[in-house]
Design an enzyme around this catalytic site. Structure first.
Site, PDB file in Angstrom:
ATOM      1  N   ASP A   1      -7.559 -21.643 -17.112  1.00 26.31           N
ATOM      2  CA  ASP A   1      -7.660 -21.135 -15.893  1.00 26.31           C
ATOM      3  C   ASP A   1      -9.270 -21.346 -15.860  1.00 26.31           C
ATOM      4  O   ASP A   1     -10.203 -20.544 -14.999  1.00 26.31           O
ATOM      5  CB  ASP A   1      -7.146 -19.831 -15.767  1.00 26.31           C
ATOM      6  CG  ASP A   1      -6.765 -18.702 -16.387  1.00 26.31           C
ATOM      7  OD1 ASP A   1      -8.526 -19.073 -16.963  1.00 26.31           O
ATOM      8  OD2 ASP A   1      -6.875 -17.610 -16.293  1.00 26.31           O
TER       9      ASP A   1
ATOM     10  N   GLU B   1      -0.367 -23.087 -20.878  1.00 29.26           N
ATOM     11  CA  GLU B   1      -0.519 -21.658 -20.356  1.00 29.26           C
ATOM     12  C   GLU B   1       0.250 -21.418 -19.204  1.00 29.26           C
ATOM     13  O   GLU B   1      -0.817 -20.609 -18.229  1.00 29.26           O
ATOM     14  CB  GLU B   1      -1.362 -20.545 -21.354  1.00 29.26           C
ATOM     15  CG  GLU B   1      -2.034 -19.019 -21.444  1.00 29.26           C
ATOM     16  CD  GLU B   1      -2.996 -19.356 -21.586  1.00 29.26           C
ATOM     17  OE1 GLU B   1      -4.215 -19.214 -20.783  1.00 29.26           O
ATOM     18  OE2 GLU B   1      -3.125 -18.034 -22.249  1.00 29.26           O
TER      19      GLU B   1
ATOM     20  N   GLU C   1     -10.740 -17.394 -11.949  1.00 32.58           N
ATOM     21  CA  GLU C   1      -9.260 -17.758 -13.181  1.00 32.58           C
ATOM     22  C   GLU C   1      -7.620 -17.564 -12.302  1.00 32.58           C
ATOM     23  O   GLU C   1      -6.949 -18.972 -12.183  1.00 32.58           O
ATOM     24  CB  GLU C   1      -9.306 -17.217 -14.331  1.00 32.58           C
ATOM     25  CG  GLU C   1     -10.554 -17.363 -15.335  1.00 32.58           C
ATOM     26  CD  GLU C   1     -11.780 -16.759 -15.080  1.00 32.58           C
ATOM     27  OE1 GLU C   1     -11.690 -15.316 -14.117  1.00 32.58           O
ATOM     28  OE2 GLU C   1     -12.691 -16.917 -15.585  1.00 32.58           O
TER      29      GLU C   1
ATOM     30  N   HIS D   1     -16.693 -10.446 -20.931  1.00 33.41           N
ATOM     31  CA  HIS D   1     -17.489 -11.553 -20.043  1.00 33.41           C
ATOM     32  C   HIS D   1     -16.992 -11.604 -18.829  1.00 33.41           C
ATOM     33  O   HIS D   1     -17.586 -13.045 -17.976  1.00 33.41           O
ATOM     34  CB  HIS D   1     -17.592 -12.569 -21.308  1.00 33.41           C
ATOM     35  CG  HIS D   1     -16.105 -13.013 -20.964  1.00 33.41           C
ATOM     36  ND1 HIS D   1     -15.342 -14.201 -20.517  1.00 33.41           N
ATOM     37  CD2 HIS D   1     -14.962 -13.552 -22.247  1.00 33.41           C
ATOM     38  CE1 HIS D   1     -13.946 -14.714 -19.686  1.00 33.41           C
ATOM     39  NE2 HIS D   1     -13.493 -14.595 -21.332  1.00 33.41           N
TER      40      HIS D   1
ATOM     41  N   ARG E   1     -16.639 -12.812 -14.873  1.00 37.60           N
ATOM     42  CA  ARG E   1     -17.480 -12.554 -13.741  1.00 37.60           C
ATOM     43  C   ARG E   1     -17.237 -11.327 -12.970  1.00 37.60           C
ATOM     44  O   ARG E   1     -18.420 -10.814 -12.601  1.00 37.60           O
ATOM     45  CB  ARG E   1     -17.360 -13.800 -13.456  1.00 37.60           C
ATOM     46  CG  ARG E   1     -17.729 -14.727 -13.579  1.00 37.60           C
ATOM     47  CD  ARG E   1     -17.637 -15.793 -12.158  1.00 37.60           C
ATOM     48  NE  ARG E   1     -18.708 -17.290 -13.255  1.00 37.60           N
ATOM     49  CZ  ARG E   1     -18.522 -17.558 -14.006  1.00 37.60           C
ATOM     50  NH1 ARG E   1     -17.779 -17.354 -14.926  1.00 37.60           N
ATOM     51  NH2 ARG E   1     -19.819 -18.557 -14.365  1.00 37.60           N
TER      52      ARG E   1
ATOM     53  N   HIS F   1     -21.090 -13.024 -25.815  1.00 34.77           N
ATOM     54  CA  HIS F   1     -21.067 -13.934 -24.741  1.00 34.77           C
ATOM     55  C   HIS F   1     -22.276 -14.169 -24.340  1.00 34.77           C
ATOM     56  O   HIS F   1     -23.144 -13.580 -23.913  1.00 34.77           O
ATOM     57  CB  HIS F   1     -20.469 -13.476 -23.755  1.00 34.77           C
ATOM     58  CG  HIS F   1     -19.719 -15.012 -22.812  1.00 34.77           C
ATOM     59  ND1 HIS F   1     -20.464 -15.290 -22.302  1.00 34.77           N
ATOM     60  CD2 HIS F   1     -18.431 -15.162 -22.993  1.00 34.77           C
ATOM     61  CE1 HIS F   1     -20.143 -17.072 -21.923  1.00 34.77           C
ATOM     62  NE2 HIS F   1     -18.374 -16.740 -22.181  1.00 34.77           N
TER      63      HIS F   1
HETATM   64  C1  UD1 Z   1     -15.745 -19.063 -18.841  1.00 33.48           C
HETATM   65  C2  UD1 Z   1     -14.682 -18.972 -17.744  1.00 33.48           C
HETATM   66  C3  UD1 Z   1     -13.625 -18.121 -17.855  1.00 33.48           C
HETATM   67  C4  UD1 Z   1     -13.659 -17.605 -20.169  1.00 33.48           C
HETATM   68  C5  UD1 Z   1     -14.454 -18.186 -20.911  1.00 33.48           C
HETATM   69  C6  UD1 Z   1     -14.365 -18.295 -22.050  1.00 33.48           C
HETATM   70  C7  UD1 Z   1     -14.367 -20.000 -15.926  1.00 33.48           C
HETATM   71  C8  UD1 Z   1     -15.023 -20.253 -14.703  1.00 33.48           C
HETATM   72  N1  UD1 Z   1     -14.976 -19.299 -16.741  1.00 33.48           N
HETATM   73  O1  UD1 Z   1     -16.596 -18.048 -18.815  1.00 33.48           O
HETATM   74  O2  UD1 Z   1     -12.675 -17.630 -17.734  1.00 33.48           O
HETATM   75  O3  UD1 Z   1     -12.612 -16.636 -20.237  1.00 33.48           O
HETATM   76  O4  UD1 Z   1     -15.116 -19.442 -20.536  1.00 33.48           O
HETATM   77  O5  UD1 Z   1     -15.239 -17.449 -22.685  1.00 33.48           O
HETATM   78  O6  UD1 Z   1     -14.500 -21.551 -15.979  1.00 33.48           O
HETATM   79  N2  UD1 Z   1     -22.605 -20.409 -22.502  1.00 33.48           N
HETATM   80  C9  UD1 Z   1     -23.494 -20.505 -23.709  1.00 33.48           C
HETATM   81  N3  UD1 Z   1     -23.287 -21.343 -24.368  1.00 33.48           N
HETATM   82  C10 UD1 Z   1     -21.873 -21.382 -24.345  1.00 33.48           C
HETATM   83  C11 UD1 Z   1     -21.347 -20.862 -23.971  1.00 33.48           C
HETATM   84  C12 UD1 Z   1     -21.761 -20.177 -23.277  1.00 33.48           C
HETATM   85  O7  UD1 Z   1     -24.965 -20.313 -23.507  1.00 33.48           O
HETATM   86  O8  UD1 Z   1     -21.871 -21.842 -26.062  1.00 33.48           O
HETATM   87  C13 UD1 Z   1     -23.948 -19.588 -21.766  1.00 33.48           C
HETATM   88  C14 UD1 Z   1     -24.566 -20.555 -20.593  1.00 33.48           C
HETATM   89  O9  UD1 Z   1     -25.650 -20.346 -19.629  1.00 33.48           O
HETATM   90  C15 UD1 Z   1     -23.354 -21.002 -19.281  1.00 33.48           C
HETATM   91  C16 UD1 Z   1     -22.768 -19.769 -19.615  1.00 33.48           C
HETATM   92  O10 UD1 Z   1     -22.830 -19.040 -21.056  1.00 33.48           O
HETATM   93  O11 UD1 Z   1     -23.979 -21.643 -18.829  1.00 33.48           O
HETATM   94  C17 UD1 Z   1     -21.301 -19.412 -18.191  1.00 33.48           C
HETATM   95  O12 UD1 Z   1     -20.477 -20.220 -19.097  1.00 33.48           O
HETATM   96  P1  UD1 Z   1     -19.507 -20.358 -18.039  1.00 33.48           P
HETATM   97  O13 UD1 Z   1     -18.377 -21.423 -18.773  1.00 33.48           O
HETATM   98  O14 UD1 Z   1     -19.461 -20.912 -16.906  1.00 33.48           O
HETATM   99  O15 UD1 Z   1     -18.738 -19.493 -17.812  1.00 33.48           O
HETATM  100  P2  UD1 Z   1     -18.264 -18.056 -18.805  1.00 33.48           P
HETATM  101  O16 UD1 Z   1     -18.284 -17.496 -18.413  1.00 33.48           O
HETATM  102  O17 UD1 Z   1     -18.701 -18.747 -20.413  1.00 33.48           O
HETATM  103  N1  UDP Z   2     -13.393 -15.065 -30.408  1.00 41.40           N
HETATM  104  C1  UDP Z   2     -14.827 -15.653 -30.924  1.00 41.40           C
HETATM  105  N2  UDP Z   2     -15.449 -15.397 -31.652  1.00 41.40           N
HETATM  106  C2  UDP Z   2     -16.331 -13.991 -31.065  1.00 41.40           C
HETATM  107  C3  UDP Z   2     -15.353 -13.900 -29.239  1.00 41.40           C
HETATM  108  C4  UDP Z   2     -14.066 -14.427 -29.623  1.00 41.40           C
HETATM  109  O1  UDP Z   2     -14.038 -16.519 -31.946  1.00 41.40           O
HETATM  110  O2  UDP Z   2     -16.745 -13.298 -30.939  1.00 41.40           O
HETATM  111  C5  UDP Z   2     -12.389 -15.617 -29.604  1.00 41.40           C
HETATM  112  C6  UDP Z   2     -11.103 -15.588 -30.315  1.00 41.40           C
HETATM  113  O3  UDP Z   2     -10.219 -15.198 -30.837  1.00 41.40           O
HETATM  114  C7  UDP Z   2     -10.254 -15.159 -28.996  1.00 41.40           C
HETATM  115  C8  UDP Z   2     -11.167 -16.223 -27.753  1.00 41.40           C
HETATM  116  O4  UDP Z   2     -12.281 -16.767 -28.642  1.00 41.40           O
HETATM  117  O5  UDP Z   2      -9.472 -16.781 -29.314  1.00 41.40           O
HETATM  118  C9  UDP Z   2     -11.250 -15.216 -26.490  1.00 41.40           C
HETATM  119  O6  UDP Z   2     -11.906 -16.230 -25.941  1.00 41.40           O
HETATM  120  P1  UDP Z   2     -12.813 -15.419 -24.769  1.00 41.40           P
HETATM  121  O7  UDP Z   2     -12.993 -14.205 -24.693  1.00 41.40           O
HETATM  122  O8  UDP Z   2     -14.077 -16.100 -24.369  1.00 41.40           O
HETATM  123  O9  UDP Z   2     -12.548 -16.082 -22.891  1.00 41.40           O
HETATM  124  P2  UDP Z   2     -10.580 -15.226 -22.637  1.00 41.40           P
HETATM  125  O10 UDP Z   2      -9.919 -15.421 -23.723  1.00 41.40           O
HETATM  126  O11 UDP Z   2     -10.908 -14.556 -22.033  1.00 41.40           O
HETATM  127  O12 UDP Z   2     -10.337 -16.781 -21.732  1.00 41.40           O
END
Ligand code: UD1
Ligand code: UDP
Length: 369
Positions: free
Chosen positions: A99, A121, A135, A207, A209, A240
């Site tokens: 999602d 999923e 999401e 993490h 929003r 995160h």
């Molecule tokens: C995203 C997804 C969320 C998912 C989550 C898993 C959307 C809207 N949100 O949220 O559904 O649960 O990922 O973790 O798609 N960043 C880094 N390095 C990384 C990843 C992220 O620096 O490897 C930072 C960056 O500043 C980036 C910010 O995190 O801009 C947000 O990343 P983004 O993918 O937009 O949203 P998440 O909150 O990670």
């Molecule tokens: N996870 C990871 N390292 C971390 C935190 C989570 O590898 O420090 C893994 C966890 O085992 C799970 C996945 O990341 O499989 C979940 O990701 P996240 O919580 O970012 O996203 P969501 O599942 O809420 O979309």
């Protein structure tokens, strides 16, 4: 099947990589499948470490992430870049998972290109567009645009049936997260971060929003209070990298002798941390699925969940983000061994480790038809 089918598997974020890795590996064993992996890299570092753990090298990498990205700008960049990829690659089918903004953008671009989508999923719903945001809308739109729906549970299948989807396009497969977990959990894993072996470990992740701002600040204050009140307990919190999360977490939780803040753990060390944990506080979707399979109680820092199965089984509890509720529910599990034991049962309502095999077989049948 004599003709090889071009199957594009799309991966944007850490959880998509974890949950799609078993599907990529299973499809690669099929003689009829020409598998192409597209990494949008909505996440960068968090994505790369999962792909490396499973030995997957993307065929196309859009390297789209920007620090502090907004949803609108991210969606716009994704749509434009995905358009070029679909025009060049012309896949027979595209698989998306979950999602995220990557999923929404890919499903929409495939619709414009008239390329069928399989949704892994599928069918998770809270019924509330604000929780989780964005999401819930992403998965509704992706579901509407998909041809095949791989639902992890009967509950998610029922959600789709209620929305009027064709019975014959929905398949209950289990969640591929359990496949991934089973592929690594039996290994000798190391957290790689110092955790006092004499203390019970509370693992924390957050993490979402919809929790940004005051809800997340309240959770952090609750964690600090819990660390003060339970000296026999250590907290490990891989933070995160979203600045809305990391700035607040470091502001409110650093400098406490029993709270360790660290960068996101790579997947294998994180599984090690879950195995070592006494209990887990999280707003993560994936962790709600993995922890019950490892017999770890989970308190969910959200008001609603699209994963009711483990709540109904009594091994996951929704506690929300209210300071008093987080303190009370966590303290109860730290003080009351019977209450903890009642939740520390190994149940796996989300899968048996064979979801990717089922998805692969179903795709083979559908694409041969
Ligand atoms: C995203 C997804 C969320 C998912 C989550 C898993 C959307 C809207 N949100 O949220 O559904 O649960 O990922 O973790 O798609 N960043 C880094 N390095 C990384 C990843 C992220 O620096 O490897 C930072 C960056 O500043 C980036 C910010 O995190 O801009 C947000 O990343 P983004 O993918 O937009 O949203 P998440 O909150 O990670
Ligand atoms: N996870 C990871 N390292 C971390 C935190 C989570 O590898 O420090 C893994 C966890 O085992 C799970 C996945 O990341 O499989 C979940 O990701 P996240 O919580 O970012 O996203 P969501 O599942 O809420 O979309």
């Amino acid at each position: 099947m004599s003709v090889r089918r071009r199957i594009m598997v799309v991966i944007g974020t850490r959880p998509e990589a974890i949950k799609m890795a078993p599907v990529v590996l299973a499809l690669r064993e099929q003689p009829w499948a020409d598998v192409r992996v597209l990494a949008t890299a909505q996440h960068r570092q968090m994505l790369d470490q999962v792909l490396a753990a499973f030995g997957i090298v993307p065929d196309v990498d859009l390297d789209i992430m920007q620090p502090g990205q907004t949803l609108t700008a991210l969606t716009a960049r994704l749509l434009t870049r995905i358009d070029d990829v679909l025009a060049a690659e012309r896949p027979d089918i595209v698989l998306v998972q979950g999602d995220t903004t990557t999923v929404l953008s890919m499903a929409l671009a495939c619709f414009y290109h008239r390329i069928p989508v399989g949704h892994v999923e599928a069918g998770l719903r809270t019924g509330d567009l604000d929780n989780p945001f964005p999401e819930e809308m992403n998965r509704i739109v992706a579901g509407r645009l998909a041809r095949w729906h791989f639902a992890p549970t009967q509950t998610s299948r029922d959600n789709l049936l209620r929305e009027g989807f064709d019975d014959e396009a929905i398949f209950v497969t289990g969640n591929t997260v359990i496949d991934a977990l089973q592929q690594v959990a039996a290994r000798d894993l190391d957290i790689g971060v110092d955790v006092d072996p004499a203390k019970r470990l509370v693992l924390v992740t957050a993490h979402r929003r919809e929790n940004f701002g005051e809800p997340f600040r309240a959770v952090c204050r609750a964690i600090r209070h819990l660390a003060d009140a339970h000296p026999d307990t250590a907290f490990l919190y891989p933070v995160h990298p979203n600045p809305n999360v990391s700035d607040v977490a470091h502001d409110l939780l650093s400098g406490h002798e029993r709270i360790t803040l660290c960068r996101p753990l790579d997947y294998l060390p994180f599984v090690a941390a879950m195995k070592r944990a006494h209990l887990i506080l999280t707003d993560s979707g994936g962790v709600q699925e993995e922890a019950p399979a490892l017999g770890k109680p989970v308190l969910v820092l959200r008001h609603e969940t699209e994963r009711p199965e483990a709540v109904e089984a009594g091994v996951v509890r929704l506690v929300g983000t209210d300071y008093d509720a987080v303190v009370a529910e966590t303290s109860r599990l730290l003080r009351d061994d019977a209450a903890w034991r009642a939740m520390a049962r190994g149940v796996s309502p989300y899968g048996d480790g064979r979801a990717a095999a089922r998805i692969t077989e179903l795709l083979g049948q559908r694409l041969a038809a």
